[in-house]
Design a protein around this motif. Sequence first.
Motif, PDB file in Angstrom:
ATOM      1  N   ALA A   1       0.786  -1.094   0.074  1.00 55.64           N
ATOM      2  CA  ALA A   1       0.111   0.004  -0.128  1.00 55.64           C
ATOM      3  C   ALA A   1       0.907   1.323  -0.007  1.00 55.64           C
ATOM      4  CB  ALA A   1      -0.911  -0.048   1.218  1.00 55.64           C
ATOM      5  N   ASP A   2       2.000   1.049   0.597  1.00 56.43           N
ATOM      6  CA  ASP A   2       3.016   2.350   0.694  1.00 56.43           C
ATOM      7  C   ASP A   2       3.828   2.572  -0.609  1.00 56.43           C
ATOM      8  OD1 ASP A   2       4.591   0.457   1.399  1.00 56.43           O
ATOM      9  OD2 ASP A   2       5.286   1.308   3.227  1.00 56.43           O
ATOM     10  N   TRP A   3       3.859   1.672  -1.447  1.00 56.32           N
ATOM     11  CA  TRP A   3       4.609   1.727  -2.597  1.00 56.32           C
ATOM     12  C   TRP A   3       4.337   2.922  -3.405  1.00 56.32           C
ATOM     13  CZ3 TRP A   3       3.345   1.696  -7.848  1.00 56.32           C
ATOM     14  CH2 TRP A   3       4.379   1.165  -8.941  1.00 56.32           C
ATOM     15  N   ASP A   4       5.739   3.611  -3.713  1.00 60.06           N
ATOM     16  CA  ASP A   4       5.288   4.893  -4.469  1.00 60.06           C
ATOM     17  C   ASP A   4       6.127   5.007  -5.782  1.00 60.06           C
ATOM     18  OD1 ASP A   4       8.093   4.839  -3.871  1.00 60.06           O
ATOM     19  OD2 ASP A   4       8.269   6.533  -2.473  1.00 60.06           O
ATOM     20  N   GLY A   5       6.340   3.724  -6.417  1.00 59.78           N
ATOM     21  CA  GLY A   5       6.706   3.499  -7.660  1.00 59.78           C
ATOM     22  C   GLY A   5       8.431   3.624  -7.524  1.00 59.78           C
ATOM     23  N   SER A   6       9.149   3.662  -6.449  1.00 67.43           N
ATOM     24  CA  SER A   6      10.575   3.778  -6.445  1.00 67.43           C
ATOM     25  C   SER A   6      10.897   2.434  -6.244  1.00 67.43           C
ATOM     26  CB  SER A   6      10.974   4.721  -5.237  1.00 67.43           C
ATOM     27  OG  SER A   6      10.709   4.169  -3.991  1.00 67.43           O
ATOM     28  N   ARG A   7      12.146   2.217  -6.493  1.00 69.11           N
ATOM     29  CA  ARG A   7      12.883   0.928  -6.452  1.00 69.11           C
ATOM     30  C   ARG A   7      14.002   0.835  -5.574  1.00 69.11           C
ATOM     31  NH1 ARG A   7      14.337  -1.478 -12.001  1.00 69.11           N
ATOM     32  NH2 ARG A   7      14.557  -3.416 -10.878  1.00 69.11           N
ATOM     33  N   LEU A   8      14.342   0.004  -4.596  1.00 76.19           N
ATOM     34  CA  LEU A   8      15.116  -0.151  -3.506  1.00 76.19           C
ATOM     35  C   LEU A   8      16.589  -0.444  -4.368  1.00 76.19           C
ATOM     36  CD1 LEU A   8      15.769  -0.493  -0.558  1.00 76.19           C
ATOM     37  CD2 LEU A   8      15.679  -2.784  -0.976  1.00 76.19           C
ATOM     38  N   LYS A   9      17.502   0.660  -3.921  1.00 73.21           N
ATOM     39  CA  LYS A   9      18.912   0.433  -4.469  1.00 73.21           C
ATOM     40  C   LYS A   9      19.849   0.506  -3.050  1.00 73.21           C
ATOM     41  CE  LYS A   9      21.994   2.683  -8.008  1.00 73.21           C
ATOM     42  NZ  LYS A   9      22.660   1.590  -8.323  1.00 73.21           N
ATOM     43  N   LEU A  10      20.638  -0.343  -3.159  1.00 74.91           N
ATOM     44  CA  LEU A  10      21.601  -0.475  -1.842  1.00 74.91           C
ATOM     45  C   LEU A  10      22.598   0.682  -1.826  1.00 74.91           C
ATOM     46  CD1 LEU A  10      21.677  -4.284  -1.465  1.00 74.91           C
ATOM     47  CD2 LEU A  10      20.081  -2.714  -0.484  1.00 74.91           C
ATOM     48  N   ASP A  11      22.961   1.225  -2.852  1.00 73.29           N
ATOM     49  CA  ASP A  11      24.347   2.229  -2.921  1.00 73.29           C
ATOM     50  C   ASP A  11      23.935   3.685  -3.071  1.00 73.29           C
ATOM     51  OD1 ASP A  11      23.702   1.666  -5.512  1.00 73.29           O
ATOM     52  OD2 ASP A  11      25.812   1.177  -6.096  1.00 73.29           O
ATOM     53  N   ILE A  12      22.825   4.384  -2.641  1.00 74.27           N
ATOM     54  CA  ILE A  12      22.471   5.623  -2.810  1.00 74.27           C
ATOM     55  C   ILE A  12      23.322   6.351  -1.883  1.00 74.27           C
ATOM     56  CG2 ILE A  12      20.675   7.358  -2.837  1.00 74.27           C
ATOM     57  CD1 ILE A  12      18.991   5.457  -3.905  1.00 74.27           C
TER      58      ILE A  12
END
Length: 119
Positions: free
Chosen positions: A108-119
Motif C-alpha cells: 500500500a505504501d509503494w510509491d513507484g521507487s525501487r530499492l537501491k543499496l548504494d545511494i
Amino acid sequence: MNIIFGDAIKNIPEHFIVLELDTFRSPAGNKTATAYCLVESVALDEFATLESYKKIHADLIKYYKQRQWNYCESAIQGLMGRWRGEVDSFYQDLLARVVAYKQNEPEADWDGSRLKLDI
C-alpha cells in the motif's frame, strides 16, 4: 543511451531529449535518486511526433506510480522501437514489472521507487 542521475540533468543542454526512467530509494527510505536517460538520436521521420512520444513517456512514468497498469502496458507497446530503440530495454523491464504487479499488487505504501543499496 546515456543514464544520468538526479541533479546532473541541470547540466544537459535543452536541445537534448531527457526522459525520466526510475526513482531509486535507499533501504532506510531517507534518500532518493531519479535516473534519466539522454536520448542520443532521433530518426528524422519521428520529428513530427516527437512531442507526442515525450508526453506518452512522461504519462507512462506518472501512471506507473499511480498503478494504472493497463495504461502502462498500452503506452509501452506504443513506445517500443521509438527513440531508435535506445529505451527498449527499459520498456521491456518496466513491462515485466507491470505484468508482475497486475498479478500481485505492490504494498500500500509503494510509491513507484525501487530499492537501491548504494545511494
